[in-house]
Design a protein around this motif. Structure first.
Motif, PDB file in Angstrom:
ATOM      1  N   THR A   1      27.174  43.245  51.259  1.00  0.00           N
ATOM      2  CA  THR A   1      27.343  42.149  50.297  1.00  0.00           C
ATOM      3  C   THR A   1      26.565  42.442  49.014  1.00  0.00           C
ATOM      4  O   THR A   1      25.591  43.205  49.020  1.00  0.00           O
ATOM      5  CB  THR A   1      26.797  40.828  50.867  1.00  0.00           C
ATOM      6  OG1 THR A   1      25.422  41.034  51.200  1.00  0.00           O
ATOM      7  CG2 THR A   1      27.571  40.378  52.083  1.00  0.00           C
TER       8      THR A   1
ATOM      9  N   CYS B   1      27.792  36.819  48.643  1.00  0.00           N
ATOM     10  CA  CYS B   1      28.401  37.382  49.855  1.00  0.00           C
ATOM     11  C   CYS B   1      29.603  38.268  49.539  1.00  0.00           C
ATOM     12  O   CYS B   1      30.249  38.804  50.442  1.00  0.00           O
ATOM     13  CB  CYS B   1      28.839  36.271  50.802  1.00  0.00           C
ATOM     14  SG  CYS B   1      27.455  35.606  51.708  1.00  0.00           S
TER      15      CYS B   1
ATOM     16  N   ALA C   1      27.632  36.427  56.786  1.00  0.00           N
ATOM     17  CA  ALA C   1      27.816  37.688  56.053  1.00  0.00           C
ATOM     18  C   ALA C   1      26.536  38.531  56.101  1.00  0.00           C
ATOM     19  O   ALA C   1      26.597  39.752  56.272  1.00  0.00           O
ATOM     20  CB  ALA C   1      28.197  37.390  54.612  1.00  0.00           C
TER      21      ALA C   1
ATOM     22  N   ARG D   1      31.925  41.343  48.755  1.00  0.00           N
ATOM     23  CA  ARG D   1      31.888  42.773  49.098  1.00  0.00           C
ATOM     24  C   ARG D   1      32.864  43.517  48.181  1.00  0.00           C
ATOM     25  O   ARG D   1      33.814  42.916  47.680  1.00  0.00           O
ATOM     26  CB  ARG D   1      32.293  42.989  50.554  1.00  0.00           C
ATOM     27  CG  ARG D   1      31.386  42.293  51.557  1.00  0.00           C
ATOM     28  CD  ARG D   1      31.841  42.550  52.990  1.00  0.00           C
ATOM     29  NE  ARG D   1      31.156  41.633  53.921  1.00  0.00           N
ATOM     30  CZ  ARG D   1      29.957  41.867  54.425  1.00  0.00           C
ATOM     31  NH1 ARG D   1      29.321  42.974  54.140  1.00  0.00           N
ATOM     32  NH2 ARG D   1      29.387  40.995  55.248  1.00  0.00           N
TER      33      ARG D   1
END
Ligand code: MG
Length: 381
Positions: free
Chosen positions: A153, A20, A34, A22
């Motif tokens: 993500t 997840c 997410a 980023r």
């Protein structure tokens, strides 16, 4: 059938946390996961909306009922979610990857892609729609003040690249953060097969709708469809061939979907997979069709190639597609000052041919034809 028994291999728990991540920090939203946020970012993307104007198989719109890349994408979502749910995988990730899986396709379907690849080859480059999809979500979508791209993500970006094939780490050093030596999660693996199921069903449907395929001929040459057709014909005596064909298509879609679920589960059990790591480290993909379904898939694909994709009736469309893509590519490579300013700026870092390919790949069928007409007028002046 025992349900949801691959939960341990799903992108959940610890595996979920790391995937997840980023590139740019994003505040957590309490009511959405997410991957749900990534799904919504993709649905809001301009490149996603343009899928409505891109060819799946038929370039000229002789029927309002032919699939576009957008409606094809929605069909893939439907199958991918079903499979993910049946196996206990992360449905949000599977849905998001299905939504984004064709976002990198240029106009005019595979003919457009081949033409663009041919143009780039002359400059020592290649066009790959998965890698182009990554460029779209990382660079060309501009929705945020603080950065370019959608800031998706890691799990979604990995799936965008790797859902349909594996890339060798030594050939793609820039992609090293995407676990290139390893298999992708099952949620990404299943997308390629959901895609196969969707188009194997839809292209027979659209092929018959177009008049280029004939139901009797399809049944004669495509074993899996013939079996389904015979089954529904037994249940519905005296019903019009067209409706039996529709029923047979549905049955075929269900049969392939069930086969994918059962075979994936069996493969995971056979190697004792108990985590995402086990899936990643295995030498081959676990999400596949059974041997029989795979050989029938190949038979149908060969049939679609010879009777539909390369048939003379579509050949004119393919030639036109190649002419348009090649003419525009050469025009902008020779006249980069005619590119939109944003692309022109990027060409300094990336080189003109790559940026021209980016620009062309983003266009819908209609928009590229308008550009072609405009450029031809300008050249004549
Ligand atoms: Mg597809």
């Amino acid at each position: 059938m025992e349900e949801r028994d691959l939960r341990l291999c799903a992108v959940e728990g610890k595996a979920l946390e790391s995937l997840c991540e980023r590139v740019y920090p994003a505040p957590v939203r309490a009511h959405r996961t997410a991957f749900q946020r990534d799904r919504d970012r993709i649905v809001q993307a301009r490149a996603f909306r343009r899928l409505a104007g891109k060819t799946q198989v038929f370039t000229s719109r002789a029927s309002d009922h032919f699939r576009s890349r957008l409606t094809h994408t929605i069909e893939v979502v439907q199958i991918a979610r079903d499979v993910a749910a049946a196996l206990g995988l992360n449905e949000d990730l599977a849905e998001t990857l299905a939504l984004v899986h064709d976002i990198g396709h240029p106009p005019f379907g595979h003919a457009g892609e081949r033409a663009l690849d041919k143009c780039l080859k002359q400059h020592g480059l290649r066009f790959d729609h998965n890698l182009h999809a990554l460029r779209i979500v990382e660079h060309f979508e501009q929705r945020y003040a603080a950065h370019r791209g959608l800031n998706l993500t890691l799990g979604v970006r990995e799936g965008i690249i790797k859902h349909s094939r594996d890339y060798k780490p030594e050939e793609h050093p820039a992609l090293r953060s995407y676990f290139l030596g390893e298999r992708p999660p099952l949620e990404a693996q299943l997308i390629d097969l959901a895609d196969e199921i969707a188009y194997l069903t839809a292209d027979l449907d659209d092929g018959v709708e177009s008049g280029l395929l004939e139901i009797g001929h399809v049944c004669e040459h495509v074993a899996i469809l013939r079996r389904c057709y015979e089954e529904v014909a037994k249940q519905h005596v005296g019903i019009d061939q067209r409706y039996l064909f529709n029923e047979a298509l549905q049955l075929m879609q269900h049969a392939l979907t069930d086969d994918l679920i059962t075979t994936t589960r069996k493969n995971a059990e056979a190697i004792g997979a108990r985590s995402l790591e086990d899936v990643r480290r295995h030498s081959s993909r676990l999400a596949v069709f059974s041997e029989q379904a795979e050989s029938e898939r190949q038979q149908e694909k060969r049939y679609l190639y010879s009777t539909l994709y390369t048939c003379s009736a579509l050949e004119n469309e393919h030639e036109k597609a190649e002419e348009v893509v090649t003419a525009l590519f050469n025009f902008w490579v020779n006249n980069p000052q005619e590119l939109p300013q944003g692309y022109l700026n990027d060409s300094e870092a990336e080189g003109v041919p790559r940026i021209v390919a980016d620009y062309i790949a983003g266009m819908t069928d209609q928009y590229i034809l308008l550009q072609f007409a405009e450029v031809r007028r300008a050249v004549r002046r």
